[in-house]
Design a protein around this motif. Structure first.
Motif, mmCIF file in Angstrom:
data_model
loop_
_atom_site.group_PDB
_atom_site.id
_atom_site.type_symbol
_atom_site.label_atom_id
_atom_site.label_comp_id
_atom_site.label_asym_id
_atom_site.label_seq_id
_atom_site.Cartn_x
_atom_site.Cartn_y
_atom_site.Cartn_z
ATOM 1 N N LEU A 126 0.844 -1.200 0.000
ATOM 2 C CA LEU A 126 0.000 0.000 0.000
ATOM 3 C C LEU A 126 0.881 1.253 0.000
ATOM 4 O O LEU A 126 0.636 2.213 -0.744
ATOM 5 C CB LEU A 126 -0.912 -0.010 1.236
ATOM 6 C CG LEU A 126 -2.003 1.058 1.359
ATOM 7 C CD1 LEU A 126 -3.085 0.601 2.335
ATOM 8 C CD2 LEU A 126 -1.490 2.411 1.836
ATOM 9 N N LEU A 127 1.901 1.224 0.828
ATOM 10 C CA LEU A 127 2.754 2.412 0.955
ATOM 11 C C LEU A 127 3.553 2.665 -0.326
ATOM 12 O O LEU A 127 3.773 3.828 -0.710
ATOM 13 C CB LEU A 127 3.676 2.254 2.166
ATOM 14 C CG LEU A 127 2.911 2.268 3.508
ATOM 15 C CD1 LEU A 127 3.795 1.779 4.635
ATOM 16 C CD2 LEU A 127 2.365 3.657 3.800
ATOM 17 N N ARG A 128 3.931 1.609 -1.002
ATOM 18 C CA ARG A 128 4.638 1.786 -2.279
ATOM 19 C C ARG A 128 3.694 2.397 -3.317
ATOM 20 O O ARG A 128 4.093 3.268 -4.100
ATOM 21 C CB ARG A 128 5.161 0.442 -2.779
ATOM 22 C CG ARG A 128 6.385 -0.051 -2.009
ATOM 23 C CD ARG A 128 7.085 -1.199 -2.740
ATOM 24 N NE ARG A 128 8.146 -1.771 -1.912
ATOM 25 C CZ ARG A 128 8.025 -2.902 -1.203
ATOM 26 N NH1 ARG A 128 6.901 -3.597 -1.229
ATOM 27 N NH2 ARG A 128 9.035 -3.345 -0.474
ATOM 28 N N GLN A 130 1.210 4.293 -2.647
ATOM 29 C CA GLN A 130 0.996 5.683 -2.253
ATOM 30 C C GLN A 130 2.171 6.556 -2.709
ATOM 31 O O GLN A 130 1.976 7.670 -3.220
ATOM 32 C CB GLN A 130 0.834 5.774 -0.724
ATOM 33 C CG GLN A 130 0.434 7.167 -0.230
ATOM 34 C CD GLN A 130 0.277 7.182 1.279
ATOM 35 O OE1 GLN A 130 1.237 6.895 2.005
ATOM 36 N NE2 GLN A 130 -0.918 7.498 1.747
ATOM 37 N N ALA A 131 3.360 6.046 -2.514
ATOM 38 C CA ALA A 131 4.541 6.811 -2.924
ATOM 39 C C ALA A 131 4.550 7.014 -4.441
ATOM 40 O O ALA A 131 4.898 8.095 -4.939
ATOM 41 C CB ALA A 131 5.807 6.078 -2.478
ATOM 42 N N THR A 133 1.933 7.192 -6.358
ATOM 43 C CA THR A 133 0.914 8.188 -6.703
ATOM 44 C C THR A 133 1.423 9.588 -6.402
ATOM 45 O O THR A 133 1.213 10.539 -7.180
ATOM 46 C CB THR A 133 -0.390 7.915 -5.910
ATOM 47 O OG1 THR A 133 -0.782 6.553 -6.117
ATOM 48 C CG2 THR A 133 -1.512 8.837 -6.355
ATOM 49 N N ALA A 134 2.100 9.737 -5.284
ATOM 50 C CA ALA A 134 2.642 11.055 -4.920
ATOM 51 C C ALA A 134 3.731 11.493 -5.893
ATOM 52 O O ALA A 134 3.986 12.688 -6.055
ATOM 53 C CB ALA A 134 3.201 11.004 -3.504
ATOM 54 N N GLY A 137 2.174 9.117 -10.280
ATOM 55 C CA GLY A 137 1.594 7.911 -10.881
ATOM 56 C C GLY A 137 0.074 7.865 -10.746
ATOM 57 O O GLY A 137 -0.560 8.750 -10.155
ATOM 58 N N ALA A 139 -3.568 6.562 -9.466
ATOM 59 C CA ALA A 139 -4.045 6.258 -8.112
ATOM 60 C C ALA A 139 -4.784 4.932 -8.024
ATOM 61 O O ALA A 139 -5.242 4.561 -6.945
ATOM 62 C CB ALA A 139 -4.959 7.387 -7.644
ATOM 63 N N LEU A 142 -3.234 2.516 -5.565
ATOM 64 C CA LEU A 142 -3.404 3.028 -4.193
ATOM 65 C C LEU A 142 -4.835 2.761 -3.709
ATOM 66 O O LEU A 142 -5.043 2.287 -2.593
ATOM 67 C CB LEU A 142 -3.094 4.529 -4.157
ATOM 68 C CG LEU A 142 -3.430 5.253 -2.859
ATOM 69 C CD1 LEU A 142 -2.630 4.670 -1.694
ATOM 70 C CD2 LEU A 142 -3.150 6.750 -2.979
ATOM 71 N N ASP A 143 -5.813 3.069 -4.543
ATOM 72 C CA ASP A 143 -7.199 2.900 -4.121
ATOM 73 C C ASP A 143 -7.550 1.437 -3.910
ATOM 74 O O ASP A 143 -8.318 1.104 -2.997
ATOM 75 C CB ASP A 143 -8.145 3.541 -5.151
ATOM 76 C CG ASP A 143 -8.064 5.062 -5.119
ATOM 77 O OD1 ASP A 143 -7.542 5.595 -4.115
ATOM 78 O OD2 ASP A 143 -8.489 5.723 -6.089
ATOM 79 N N MET A 146 -6.083 0.495 -0.664
ATOM 80 C CA MET A 146 -6.788 1.147 0.439
ATOM 81 C C MET A 146 -8.068 0.407 0.815
ATOM 82 O O MET A 146 -8.491 0.452 1.971
ATOM 83 C CB MET A 146 -7.127 2.602 0.076
ATOM 84 C CG MET A 146 -6.015 3.604 0.358
ATOM 85 S SD MET A 146 -5.442 3.594 2.074
ATOM 86 C CE MET A 146 -6.909 4.083 2.932
#
Lengths: 163, 146
Positions: A126-128, A130-131, A133-134, A137, A139, A142-143, A146
């Motif tokens: 999940l954290l990868r 998120q990174a 997307t930030a 990339g 989302a 990430l979604d 999540m």
């Protein structure tokens, strides 16, 4: 009034009834009558008594009044309500309100956890996402990650507050 | 006698009210779980937090619903609305967790869409700072498990 009652009113008086009425009238006018019937005399006596014979004598009235005054008891005045009487319901209501506030505060303190829940840690995946997307990339990853994490967090919170 | 009955009635109401607090929390959490479109997410965010819920626990849930709503608005082309929702949620509180980081990410994307690259970069940076801390902890935990 019924039809039967009207028939009764229309009936003519008998000769005997007419004779009794005449004798009664004579007795009332003169105080005597030539051979009046017994019931006519009784009726005349009652009527005369009703006119003046039933009046009380002055002595008798005084005697009744004196006796009534002697035996009558004066009405006892109602005792005034004590000034502190209103304090009883007011005190009860105040005590109830105070008890309620204490109960609610105690319940609230008991239910409200002092610290935040120990929630499930997010996965490295999940954290990868998120990174990524930030860093510009998409989302979608990430979604998707999540959704699983969200469900785990809500499960933990529901468990915590179900007590 | 009437006063005693009133007292009993009042205390009963208070006990019921205390019981309703737990039910309200369960309902609130269920609302968060089932909020899957714009209307239900907006309705959830308009709702207050149930009494008895620990504020940081409530913040986590509200942050996550706000993130989903902001993402939906951004995907629908409403970058302004997405940025406003994310900002409102961040003003309620922040923490070094994945939910706050998500809000920085989606607000950065909204700012980027609105032609604010510098401010967007600041939000991405905030998100990456939190993310880095969490990722280190996650990798350490995975290493411990192996």
């Amino acid at each position: 009034m019924t039809e039967h009652d009207d028939d009764w009113l229309d009936e003519e008086p008998s000769e005997e009834e007419l004779a009794e009425a005449a004798a009664l009238a004579a007795a009332l006018e003169r105080g005597t009558a030539d051979a009046p019937p017994e019931d006519a005399l009784a009726m005349a006596a009652l009527l005369r008594h009703g006119q003046d014979g039933s009046a009380l004598s002055e002595e008798r009235r005084d005697a009744i009044l004196t006796e009534a005054l002697a035996t009558a008891r004066p009405q006892r005045p109602r005792a005034a309500a004590p000034w502190w009487r209103w304090l009883v319901p007011a005190g009860l209501v105040t005590a109830a309100a105070a008890a309620g506030v204490v109960a609610v505060l105690a319940a609230g303190e008991a239910e409200m956890p002092a610290t935040a829940a120990q929630l499930p840690a997010p996965s490295a995946a999940l954290l990868r996402a998120q990174a990524a997307t930030a860093a510009g990339g998409d989302a979608t990853a990430l979604d998707a990650a999540m959704r699983a994490h969200r469900a785990a967090v809500l499960d933990r919170l529901e468990e915590r507050y179900a007590r | 006698m009437t006063a005693v009955l009133r007292l009993v009635l009042l205390l009963s109401v208070l006990v019921l009210a205390a019981g309703c607090g737990e039910a309200a929390t369960a309902t609130w959490l269920e609302s968060a779980r089932s909020a899957d479109d714009r209307a239900s997410r907006e309705a959830f965010l308009d709702e207050g937090v149930p009494p008895g819920m620990q504020p940081d626990d409530a913040r986590v849930v509200r942050h996550d619903v706000a993130y989903q709503l902001a993402r939906e608005l951004l995907d629908g082309g409403d970058a302004q609305g997405a940025g406003a929702i994310a900002t409102e949620a961040l003003n309620e509180g922040r923490a070094d967790d994945v939910f706050t980081a998500n809000l920085f990410v989606v607000r950065g994307q909204a700012l980027e869409a609105l032609g604010e690259p510098v401010r967007a970069t600041l939000d991405y940076h905030e998100a990456l700072m939190i993310n880095e801390t969490l990722l280190e902890a996650a990798l350490a935990a995975e290493g411990d498990e192996e």
